[in-house]
Design a protein around this motif. Structure first.
Motif, PDB file in Angstrom:
ATOM      1  N   HIS A   2       0.841  -1.200   0.000  1.00 21.83           N
ATOM      2  CA  HIS A   2       0.000   0.000   0.000  1.00 21.83           C
ATOM      3  C   HIS A   2       0.872   1.244   0.000  1.00 21.83           C
ATOM      4  O   HIS A   2       1.951   1.271   0.568  1.00 21.83           O
ATOM      5  N   PHE A   4       0.234   3.852   1.654  1.00 22.69           N
ATOM      6  CA  PHE A   4       0.177   4.462   2.976  1.00 22.69           C
ATOM      7  C   PHE A   4       0.678   3.510   4.045  1.00 22.69           C
ATOM      8  O   PHE A   4       0.277   3.581   5.189  1.00 22.69           O
ATOM      9  N   LEU A   9      -2.160  -0.581   9.373  1.00 26.50           N
ATOM     10  CA  LEU A   9      -2.249   0.855   9.102  1.00 26.50           C
ATOM     11  C   LEU A   9      -2.531   1.118   7.623  1.00 26.50           C
ATOM     12  O   LEU A   9      -3.395   1.919   7.271  1.00 26.50           O
ATOM     13  N   GLY A  10      -1.821   0.425   6.758  1.00 29.49           N
ATOM     14  CA  GLY A  10      -2.046   0.589   5.326  1.00 29.49           C
ATOM     15  C   GLY A  10      -3.424   0.123   4.911  1.00 29.49           C
ATOM     16  O   GLY A  10      -4.077   0.748   4.076  1.00 29.49           O
ATOM     17  N   ALA A  13      -5.932   2.763   6.091  1.00 32.87           N
ATOM     18  CA  ALA A  13      -5.829   3.981   5.270  1.00 32.87           C
ATOM     19  C   ALA A  13      -6.509   3.761   3.921  1.00 32.87           C
ATOM     20  O   ALA A  13      -7.242   4.627   3.433  1.00 32.87           O
ATOM     21  N   LEU A  17      -9.820   5.797   2.554  1.00 33.55           N
ATOM     22  CA  LEU A  17      -9.846   6.505   1.270  1.00 33.55           C
ATOM     23  C   LEU A  17     -10.949   5.967   0.366  1.00 33.55           C
ATOM     24  O   LEU A  17     -11.609   6.736  -0.341  1.00 33.55           O
ATOM     25  N   ALA A  87     -14.546   7.260   8.349  1.00 35.01           N
ATOM     26  CA  ALA A  87     -14.041   8.007   7.189  1.00 35.01           C
ATOM     27  C   ALA A  87     -15.152   8.785   6.495  1.00 35.01           C
ATOM     28  O   ALA A  87     -14.951   9.928   6.080  1.00 35.01           O
TER      29      ALA A  87
END
Length: 110
Positions: A2, A4, A9-10, A13, A17, A87
């Motif tokens: 990824h 990010f 975490l990736g 993220a 998105l 998000a």
């Protein structure tokens, strides 16, 4: 890998998105509707797609058309549901703040 990061975490993220993009699609398609409606629709779509991952449908579609895996995902993860909701709410709040600021700025112009 990824962009990010990798791991949790990736993954979060990317999910965030993705959910923000779904919100933006609804905000673009329904410009005169309440932002809360766009947010609700985005959360519903993301949730339906996540639960769809409990079936063989995403894998079957990905075999027929590999880019479908980017939209439909592959594995159900209940954490994704929380990330999507968070998000979308953040995207909606940002949309509201920016829209109000732009309207105020336009009203001040002579």
């Amino acid at each position: 890998m990824h962009r990010f990061g990798s791991g949790d975490l990736g993954d979060m993220a990317g999910d965030a998105l993705y959910a923000a993009l779904v919100y933006l699609v609804f905000a673009f398609l329904l410009p005169r509707r309440a932002r809360s409606l766009c947010a609700a629709l985005a959360i519903i779509v993301c949730t339906v797609i996540e639960f769809l991952q409990l079936t063989d449908v995403p894998a079957t579609l990905a075999e027929l058309f590999p880019p479908a895996a980017l939209v439909l995902g592959a594995h159900f993860d209940r954490r994704d549901l929380l990330v999507y909701a968070f998000a979308v709410v953040c995207a909606m709040l940002l949309d509201v703040v920016v829209s109000r600021a732009l309207r105020r700025r336009a009203a001040q112009q002579p």
